[in-house]
Motif scaffolding. Structure first.
Motif, mmCIF file in Angstrom:
data_model
loop_
_atom_site.group_PDB
_atom_site.id
_atom_site.type_symbol
_atom_site.label_atom_id
_atom_site.label_comp_id
_atom_site.label_asym_id
_atom_site.label_seq_id
_atom_site.Cartn_x
_atom_site.Cartn_y
_atom_site.Cartn_z
ATOM 1 N N GLN A 100 0.823 -1.215 0.000
ATOM 2 C CA GLN A 100 0.000 0.000 0.000
ATOM 3 C C GLN A 100 0.855 1.262 0.000
ATOM 4 O OE1 GLN A 100 -2.631 0.299 3.335
ATOM 5 N NE2 GLN A 100 -3.638 2.140 2.592
ATOM 6 N N ASN A 101 1.912 1.282 0.806
ATOM 7 C CA ASN A 101 2.751 2.472 0.875
ATOM 8 C C ASN A 101 3.646 2.627 -0.343
ATOM 9 O OD1 ASN A 101 1.775 3.556 3.276
ATOM 10 N ND2 ASN A 101 3.110 2.280 4.525
ATOM 11 N N LEU A 102 4.069 1.515 -0.937
ATOM 12 C CA LEU A 102 4.825 1.617 -2.186
ATOM 13 C C LEU A 102 3.969 2.199 -3.293
ATOM 14 C CD1 LEU A 102 6.895 -1.709 -2.300
ATOM 15 C CD2 LEU A 102 7.714 0.605 -1.851
ATOM 16 N N ARG A 103 2.679 1.887 -3.259
ATOM 17 C CA ARG A 103 1.760 2.403 -4.276
ATOM 18 C C ARG A 103 1.655 3.923 -4.211
ATOM 19 N NH1 ARG A 103 0.242 -0.363 -8.450
ATOM 20 N NH2 ARG A 103 -0.525 -2.117 -7.219
ATOM 21 N N LYS A 104 1.950 4.519 -3.052
ATOM 22 C CA LYS A 104 1.886 5.974 -2.907
ATOM 23 C C LYS A 104 3.038 6.666 -3.634
ATOM 24 C CE LYS A 104 -0.291 5.649 1.664
ATOM 25 N NZ LYS A 104 -0.110 5.909 3.114
ATOM 26 N N LEU A 105 4.130 5.926 -3.868
ATOM 27 C CA LEU A 105 5.270 6.502 -4.572
ATOM 28 C C LEU A 105 4.942 6.607 -6.049
ATOM 29 C CD1 LEU A 105 8.186 4.542 -2.874
ATOM 30 C CD2 LEU A 105 7.213 6.725 -2.211
ATOM 31 N N GLN A 106 5.213 7.755 -6.614
ATOM 32 C CA GLN A 106 4.809 8.038 -7.995
ATOM 33 C C GLN A 106 5.286 6.974 -8.985
ATOM 34 O OE1 GLN A 106 6.468 11.625 -9.824
ATOM 35 N NE2 GLN A 106 4.444 12.135 -10.580
ATOM 36 N N ILE A 107 6.512 6.513 -8.813
ATOM 37 C CA ILE A 107 7.081 5.575 -9.773
ATOM 38 C C ILE A 107 6.383 4.221 -9.756
ATOM 39 C CG2 ILE A 107 8.837 4.743 -8.166
ATOM 40 C CD1 ILE A 107 10.755 4.599 -10.562
ATOM 41 N N PHE A 108 5.698 3.874 -8.665
ATOM 42 C CA PHE A 108 5.093 2.552 -8.535
ATOM 43 C C PHE A 108 3.571 2.550 -8.701
ATOM 44 C CE2 PHE A 108 8.881 1.929 -5.585
ATOM 45 C CZ PHE A 108 9.619 1.270 -6.552
ATOM 46 N N ARG A 109 2.989 3.659 -9.077
ATOM 47 C CA ARG A 109 1.525 3.757 -9.096
ATOM 48 C C ARG A 109 0.854 2.838 -10.114
ATOM 49 N NH1 ARG A 109 0.908 10.279 -7.998
ATOM 50 N NH2 ARG A 109 1.489 10.155 -5.789
ATOM 51 N N ASN A 110 1.562 2.495 -11.178
ATOM 52 C CA ASN A 110 0.963 1.632 -12.196
ATOM 53 C C ASN A 110 1.607 0.249 -12.259
ATOM 54 O OD1 ASN A 110 -0.833 3.691 -13.158
ATOM 55 N ND2 ASN A 110 0.909 4.640 -14.214
ATOM 56 N N VAL A 111 2.300 -0.103 -11.209
ATOM 57 C CA VAL A 111 2.989 -1.394 -11.157
ATOM 58 C C VAL A 111 2.033 -2.480 -10.677
ATOM 59 C CG1 VAL A 111 4.872 -2.656 -10.053
ATOM 60 C CG2 VAL A 111 5.209 -0.293 -10.783
ATOM 61 N N GLU A 112 2.191 -3.677 -11.187
ATOM 62 C CA GLU A 112 1.321 -4.784 -10.816
ATOM 63 C C GLU A 112 1.479 -5.139 -9.333
ATOM 64 O OE1 GLU A 112 2.010 -8.085 -13.337
ATOM 65 O OE2 GLU A 112 1.311 -7.077 -15.158
ATOM 66 N N ASP A 113 0.395 -5.620 -8.753
ATOM 67 C CA ASP A 113 0.385 -5.935 -7.323
ATOM 68 C C ASP A 113 1.446 -6.966 -6.954
ATOM 69 O OD1 ASP A 113 -1.709 -4.209 -7.028
ATOM 70 O OD2 ASP A 113 -3.267 -5.741 -6.946
ATOM 71 N N CYS A 114 1.627 -7.973 -7.794
ATOM 72 C CA CYS A 114 2.582 -9.032 -7.464
ATOM 73 C C CYS A 114 4.005 -8.486 -7.379
ATOM 74 C CB CYS A 114 2.501 -10.156 -8.493
ATOM 75 S SG CYS A 114 2.826 -9.657 -10.194
ATOM 76 N N THR A 115 4.317 -7.499 -8.240
ATOM 77 C CA THR A 115 5.651 -6.893 -8.212
ATOM 78 C C THR A 115 5.840 -6.078 -6.942
ATOM 79 O OG1 THR A 115 5.722 -6.774 -10.633
ATOM 80 C CG2 THR A 115 7.251 -5.359 -9.430
ATOM 81 N N LEU A 116 4.802 -5.335 -6.545
ATOM 82 C CA LEU A 116 4.894 -4.523 -5.330
ATOM 83 C C LEU A 116 5.036 -5.395 -4.082
ATOM 84 C CD1 LEU A 116 2.424 -1.533 -5.770
ATOM 85 C CD2 LEU A 116 4.886 -1.612 -6.075
ATOM 86 N N LYS A 117 4.346 -6.509 -4.063
ATOM 87 C CA LYS A 117 4.450 -7.412 -2.916
ATOM 88 C C LYS A 117 5.879 -7.935 -2.783
ATOM 89 C CE LYS A 117 -0.357 -8.997 -2.930
ATOM 90 N NZ LYS A 117 -1.277 -10.133 -3.170
#
Length: 228
Positions: free
Chosen positions: A93-110
């Motif tokens: 959730q917090n990585l999603r707040k970073l501009q560079i990660f807003r369109n990244v797939e959930d599996c990558t963020l996890k």
């Protein structure tokens, strides 16, 4: 948290969903109690019940404070100029707040959330030093930094959660090309060299953004030295 600490009691004693995530930073050994066992222990020991309840009440108060701060931000109120540790933990959730990660797939963020480490940076602290060998890059989650050239000139400032830095030395295989210094209290997410290179192979969108910023920053560094 260290040896002897416990967690997970809030959801059980207050009969609610988990209020925070717990991630191991080293190899850990745990003793696990089921919900029924916890409740039985509380019935049999008033002292243990009191300790569990005190911890649960304290942690729930922190949870309510975080929720209130988040609501204030969403409604336009200005939150205190203060880093909230739990708000800025490395989570999907917090990585999603970073501009560079807003369109990244959930599996990558996890996966990224497991690879990154968060650090609190004090005002005036150097995060990266020009000329040093690079082992990590950083994503600015909160706060403001100033970028300083190899000649000691202030080049620019950057604010979280929109900035990242430290990628040039890794991607271009050169020493650090600038110094980054905190000019307020900051929170940064650190990604090690090996994890960064793996990320670039897996996600072309992030790779494109980082390679573009890396090349642009390296060109500016070379131009400064040509004109010096």
């Amino acid at each position: 948290m260290h040896n002897g600490h416990f967690f997970g009691e809030v959801g059980i004693l207050l009969d609610m969903k988990r209020t925070a995530s717990i991630k191991a930073k080293t190899t850990c050994h745990l003793f696990k109690l089921t919900k029924d066992s916890v409740l039985d222990c509380c019935k049999q020991s008033s002292e243990l019940q009191a300790k569990f309840k005190a911890a649960a009440d304290e942690r729930y108060a922190l949870y309510e404070k975080r929720m209130a701060t988040q609501n204030d931000t969403q409604t336009g109120s200005k939150p205190e100029n203060k880093i909230e540790q739990f708000d800025l933990e490395v989570t999907e959730q917090n990585l999603r707040k970073l501009q560079i990660f807003r369109n990244v797939e959930d599996c990558t963020l996890k996966e990224l959330a497991l690879l990154m480490e968060r650090s609190d940076i004090e005002t005036g602290q150097i995060i990266i030093q020009c000329g040093e060998t690079a082992e990590s890059m950083y994503f600015l989650a909160s706060g403001r930094v100033v970028i300083i050239s190899e000649f000691g000139d202030e080049l620019d400032t950057a604010d979280g959660p929109y900035a990242w830095f430290g990628e040039v030395a890794i991607l271009e295989q050169v020493p650090r090309t600038a110094t980054v210094k905190a000019i307020s209290k900051c929170s940064v997410f650190e990604l090690k060299r090996g994890s960064l290179l793996e990320l670039l192979e897996k996600d072309p969108t992030i790779a494109e953004q980082l390679r573009e910023s890396s090349l642009s920053r390296l060109q500016k560094y070379l131009m400064r030295n040509v004109l010096a």
